[in-house]
Design a protein around this motif. Structure first.
Motif: not given
Length: 181
Positions: A93, A107-108, A110-111, A173-174, A177
């Protein structure tokens, strides 16, 4: 008896007025002109941010590298380590967010990449454990006996395995961000 006179003071408001030199050869000389302003130099280029394609490419590379590192950790310790899964997700991320900017797809992606990296790392770890037990190389186990590796993973998978997958995805995700902010 001779009286000393105070050194002359610069003219008020004029920073280039004569300063007392008192033996300093580098001090401002009378009538000296200020140095000319530096020629216009362009600012160094800003780091690439906001490039979604670059962010995706770097996230994929980070996923591959961290999957290998996580697999080596799992293979060496013969345990799944939750902090390592968090590190995998966060690094993916972070890479995507730093170079890709704040695009909402990063983020999506990356998750999802984190899920794949943690899963691949667990498979690599199982292949390393199998290579130690069988005397074959890790690559032979991983490529020629991939079905055995995935079967071993599915037999060993428990609730904690899926928690690590989810925690890694959340960290990715975080991380994306926060890095983009």
């Amino acid at each position: 008896m001779a009286q000393s006179t105070p050194p002359p003071q610069p003219a008020e408001g004029n920073p280039y007025a004569q300063q007392p030199t008192e033996g300093n050869p580098y001090a401002q000389q009378p009538g000296a002109m200020p140095p000319p302003p530096a020629p216009f130099a362009p600012a160094p280029p800003a780091p690439a941010r906001g490039n979604v394609a670059l962010g995706l490419v770097v996230a994929v590379v980070a996923a591959l590298v961290t999957a290998g590192i996580y697999g080596a950790i799992v293979g060496a310790t013969e345990y799944e380590i939750g902090y390592a899964a968090v590190g995998v997700g966060f690094l993916i991320g972070l890479a995507a967010g730093k170079l890709g900017g704040s695009h909402p797809v990063l983020p999506v992606v990356s998750a999802v990449l984190s899920l794949g990296a943690v899963y691949a790392g667990q498979l690599i770890g199982i292949a390393m454990i199998g290579a130690d037990a069988s005397g074959m190389s890790v690559m032979t186990i991983f490529t020629d006996h991939f079905d055995v590796v995935t079967k071993a993973w599915s037999e060993e998978a428990d609730l904690l395995t899926f928690v690590f997958l989810g925690v890694g995805a959340f960290a990715a995700f975080s991380g994306a961000k926060k890095a983009a902010a």
